[in-house]
Every structure is written in C-alpha cells, then in structure tokens.
Design a protein around this motif. Sequence first.
Motif, mmCIF file in Angstrom:
data_model
loop_
_atom_site.group_PDB
_atom_site.id
_atom_site.type_symbol
_atom_site.label_atom_id
_atom_site.label_comp_id
_atom_site.label_asym_id
_atom_site.label_seq_id
_atom_site.Cartn_x
_atom_site.Cartn_y
_atom_site.Cartn_z
ATOM 1 N N ILE A 5 0.881 -1.237 -0.082
ATOM 2 C CA ILE A 5 0.193 -0.013 -0.016
ATOM 3 C C ILE A 5 0.959 1.190 0.063
ATOM 4 C CG2 ILE A 5 -1.475 1.483 1.284
ATOM 5 C CD1 ILE A 5 -2.990 -1.265 2.347
ATOM 6 N N ARG A 6 0.874 2.049 -1.010
ATOM 7 C CA ARG A 6 1.760 3.286 -1.318
ATOM 8 C C ARG A 6 1.569 4.258 -0.026
ATOM 9 N NH1 ARG A 6 2.920 5.339 -6.872
ATOM 10 N NH2 ARG A 6 4.204 6.466 -5.336
ATOM 11 N N ASP A 7 0.505 4.565 0.431
ATOM 12 C CA ASP A 7 0.232 5.655 1.632
ATOM 13 C C ASP A 7 0.218 4.844 2.750
ATOM 14 O OD1 ASP A 7 -0.563 7.909 3.277
ATOM 15 O OD2 ASP A 7 -2.613 7.816 2.089
ATOM 16 N N PRO A 8 1.244 5.238 3.810
ATOM 17 C CA PRO A 8 1.340 4.549 4.964
ATOM 18 C C PRO A 8 0.392 4.812 5.879
ATOM 19 C CG PRO A 8 3.474 5.466 4.312
ATOM 20 C CD PRO A 8 2.546 5.881 3.221
ATOM 21 N N LYS A 9 -0.463 6.042 5.751
ATOM 22 C CA LYS A 9 -1.738 6.299 6.677
ATOM 23 C C LYS A 9 -2.776 5.390 6.302
ATOM 24 C CE LYS A 9 -4.140 10.145 7.970
ATOM 25 N NZ LYS A 9 -4.735 11.818 7.687
ATOM 26 N N ARG A 10 -2.743 4.578 5.256
ATOM 27 C CA ARG A 10 -3.723 3.465 4.962
ATOM 28 C C ARG A 10 -3.588 2.447 5.582
ATOM 29 N NH1 ARG A 10 -4.872 2.184 -0.792
ATOM 30 N NH2 ARG A 10 -6.387 0.895 0.324
ATOM 31 N N PHE A 11 -2.271 2.400 6.175
ATOM 32 C CA PHE A 11 -2.208 0.995 6.983
ATOM 33 C C PHE A 11 -3.044 0.904 8.224
ATOM 34 C CE2 PHE A 11 2.557 0.023 5.951
ATOM 35 C CZ PHE A 11 2.260 0.314 4.808
ATOM 36 N N HIS A 13 -5.690 3.010 8.561
ATOM 37 C CA HIS A 13 -7.444 2.862 8.124
ATOM 38 C C HIS A 13 -7.673 1.449 7.659
ATOM 39 C CE1 HIS A 13 -8.109 7.074 8.823
ATOM 40 N NE2 HIS A 13 -6.898 7.458 7.994
ATOM 41 N N LEU A 14 -6.727 0.546 7.187
ATOM 42 C CA LEU A 14 -6.939 -0.768 6.963
ATOM 43 C C LEU A 14 -7.233 -1.414 8.252
ATOM 44 C CD1 LEU A 14 -6.928 -3.114 4.829
ATOM 45 C CD2 LEU A 14 -4.243 -3.312 5.183
ATOM 46 N N ALA A 15 -6.279 -1.309 9.390
ATOM 47 C CA ALA A 15 -6.637 -1.685 10.654
ATOM 48 C C ALA A 15 -8.058 -1.497 11.082
ATOM 49 C CB ALA A 15 -5.489 -1.568 11.617
ATOM 50 N N VAL A 16 -8.126 -0.139 11.161
ATOM 51 C CA VAL A 16 -9.765 0.217 11.422
ATOM 52 C C VAL A 16 -10.848 -0.623 10.785
ATOM 53 C CG1 VAL A 16 -11.439 2.134 11.429
ATOM 54 C CG2 VAL A 16 -9.202 2.191 12.415
ATOM 55 N N ASP A 17 -10.673 -0.677 9.274
ATOM 56 C CA ASP A 17 -11.425 -1.184 8.598
ATOM 57 C C ASP A 17 -11.828 -2.828 8.939
ATOM 58 O OD1 ASP A 17 -12.175 1.016 7.170
ATOM 59 O OD2 ASP A 17 -10.902 0.504 5.351
ATOM 60 N N LEU A 18 -10.730 -3.501 9.101
ATOM 61 C CA LEU A 18 -10.701 -4.606 9.262
ATOM 62 C C LEU A 18 -11.451 -5.107 10.842
ATOM 63 C CD1 LEU A 18 -9.887 -7.778 8.824
ATOM 64 C CD2 LEU A 18 -7.581 -7.545 9.842
ATOM 65 N N VAL A 19 -11.214 -4.408 11.752
ATOM 66 C CA VAL A 19 -11.683 -4.388 13.317
ATOM 67 C C VAL A 19 -13.041 -4.347 12.908
ATOM 68 C CG1 VAL A 19 -11.858 -3.299 15.453
ATOM 69 C CG2 VAL A 19 -9.656 -3.791 14.580
ATOM 70 N N ASN A 20 -13.460 -3.235 12.361
ATOM 71 C CA ASN A 20 -14.852 -3.085 12.059
ATOM 72 C C ASN A 20 -15.528 -4.184 11.271
ATOM 73 O OD1 ASN A 20 -14.958 -0.921 13.597
ATOM 74 N ND2 ASN A 20 -14.324 0.584 12.185
ATOM 75 N N THR A 21 -15.258 -5.220 10.579
ATOM 76 C CA THR A 21 -15.900 -6.176 9.923
ATOM 77 C C THR A 21 -16.571 -6.767 10.952
ATOM 78 O OG1 THR A 21 -14.083 -7.756 10.175
ATOM 79 C CG2 THR A 21 -14.140 -6.414 8.081
ATOM 80 N N ALA A 22 -16.195 -6.547 12.352
ATOM 81 C CA ALA A 22 -17.294 -7.313 13.450
ATOM 82 C C ALA A 22 -17.749 -5.857 14.118
ATOM 83 C CB ALA A 22 -16.643 -8.260 14.132
ATOM 84 N N ARG A 23 -19.140 -5.859 14.210
ATOM 85 C CA ARG A 23 -19.462 -4.692 14.751
ATOM 86 C C ARG A 23 -20.928 -4.814 14.885
ATOM 87 N NH1 ARG A 23 -18.875 -3.122 9.379
ATOM 88 N NH2 ARG A 23 -20.894 -2.452 8.602
ATOM 89 N N ASP A 24 -21.397 -4.037 16.009
ATOM 90 C CA ASP A 24 -22.829 -3.938 16.468
ATOM 91 C C ASP A 24 -23.409 -5.280 16.370
ATOM 92 O OD1 ASP A 24 -22.469 -1.315 15.953
ATOM 93 O OD2 ASP A 24 -22.849 -1.191 14.166
ATOM 94 N N GLY A 25 -22.770 -6.475 16.855
ATOM 95 C CA GLY A 25 -23.436 -7.663 17.046
ATOM 96 C C GLY A 25 -23.388 -8.576 15.555
ATOM 97 N N HIS A 26 -22.734 -7.914 14.679
ATOM 98 C CA HIS A 26 -22.693 -8.686 13.301
ATOM 99 C C HIS A 26 -21.447 -8.990 12.968
ATOM 100 C CE1 HIS A 26 -27.265 -7.617 12.625
ATOM 101 N NE2 HIS A 26 -26.818 -6.755 13.216
ATOM 102 N N ASP A 27 -21.109 -10.122 12.182
ATOM 103 C CA ASP A 27 -19.899 -10.515 11.728
ATOM 104 C C ASP A 27 -19.994 -10.367 10.332
ATOM 105 O OD1 ASP A 27 -17.391 -11.456 10.788
ATOM 106 O OD2 ASP A 27 -17.542 -12.939 12.602
ATOM 107 N N PHE A 28 -19.317 -9.484 9.620
ATOM 108 C CA PHE A 28 -19.196 -9.268 8.231
ATOM 109 C C PHE A 28 -18.031 -9.884 7.420
ATOM 110 C CE2 PHE A 28 -21.521 -5.719 9.936
ATOM 111 C CZ PHE A 28 -22.644 -5.821 9.315
ATOM 112 N N MET A 29 -17.232 -10.864 8.184
ATOM 113 C CA MET A 29 -16.288 -11.532 7.624
ATOM 114 C C MET A 29 -16.208 -13.013 8.019
ATOM 115 S SD MET A 29 -13.062 -11.265 6.232
ATOM 116 C CE MET A 29 -12.640 -9.369 6.513
#
Length: 186
Positions: A5-11, A13-29
């Motif tokens: 990933i070229r933009d290190p800041k995306r690392f 946001h990628l972590a945030v997005d991955l953590v949020n694949t389980a949220r609000d009682g639902h698992d999206f992964m």
Amino acid sequence: MARSIRDPKRFVHLAVDLVNTARDGHDFMVTPYDLHAFLLESGEPEPFDVNGTDVAEVLELRGRLRRVFMASSEDKAAKVLNEVLHESATAPYLSRHDEVGWHLHVAKPDAEWAEWLSALTATGLAELVSGGGFDRMRVCAADACDRAFIDESRNHSQRFCCQSCATRTRVNAYRARQAPDGDEAF
C-alpha cells in the motif's frame, strides 16, 4: 505476488476497517467471499484467491487488533502490537513498478493474506502509537455501537465513530431529560 500500500496512513485505516468487519453484533467476515470483497475494497487488484484458512487467520488477527483499540494503556497496546509484529517479521523493502513507482513492502513477497494484513496493520498502528497517537485510537461511545475509529479532530475530542451515533446519543439524552420521572426514554 508482492502486495503493498503506497500511503502509510492507509495502514491504520486498513486496521480500522478490518476491526470493523465485526460490529454492532454482526460479523461481516465469515466466508472467503467476504474476505475477497474486503480486499477489493481495500484496493487489491484482481485476480487473487482466498480460502477458509485465510478467513480463519484474518479473523484471529482481527480479534488481536480489536484488543489494541480496547487497550487501557499504551503499554498494553504495544504488547499486542509487538506480538503481531514479531510473528509477521520481515525486512521492509522497496520495489518499483513503472506504473506505480517506488513503494514500500512490509510483508514477504509470498506472504499469505493474513500475514500481509498482520504486517501492514500492525506496522501502521505501531507507528501511530509510537508517534503519540494512542489517545486517538477509539471505540465509539454510543450505546450499541462498538466501531473502532481514529480521532482525527484537532482537539482530540471525537467520541463517536460517525455523526449518526453522535446524533442518536444526543437525542436519547434529550428524551431522557424530558421524560417525566419514572418514564423510560426510547
């Protein structure tokens, strides 16, 4: 295939997005299809294959990254991140492709998806923590919301993951104040 990933800041946001694949009682992964869709949304070009083993390993990583966001101190967050970094250890390297120029890789060229995600997300979060950003790693303060986010406000005061959660919380607090004694708010 060497992925980066070229933009290190995306690392981060990628972590945030991955953590949020389980949220609000639902698992999206849950399935390889879900992981495939997540990787596409994260900017990975097709074609690539993922399988049930990849999903299981990514789910284990997701749980560890959530522990980083839930950590009560920098020391606890650093301990988890150091474990992930140690397990995904590789020597970072630069590569160049004419269409994208120079870019940094923090995972082995032949890394499996979970190894790649571990290296990138742990590197991004470790850089955030080491740069004094631990206090910006948050979990939404709204009832019934457990989304992780990075507080990017100037004064470090963001408490909610989105405006909807902030509004819902304010409306519920207002209704509770307006309700006659003994009545429940919505």
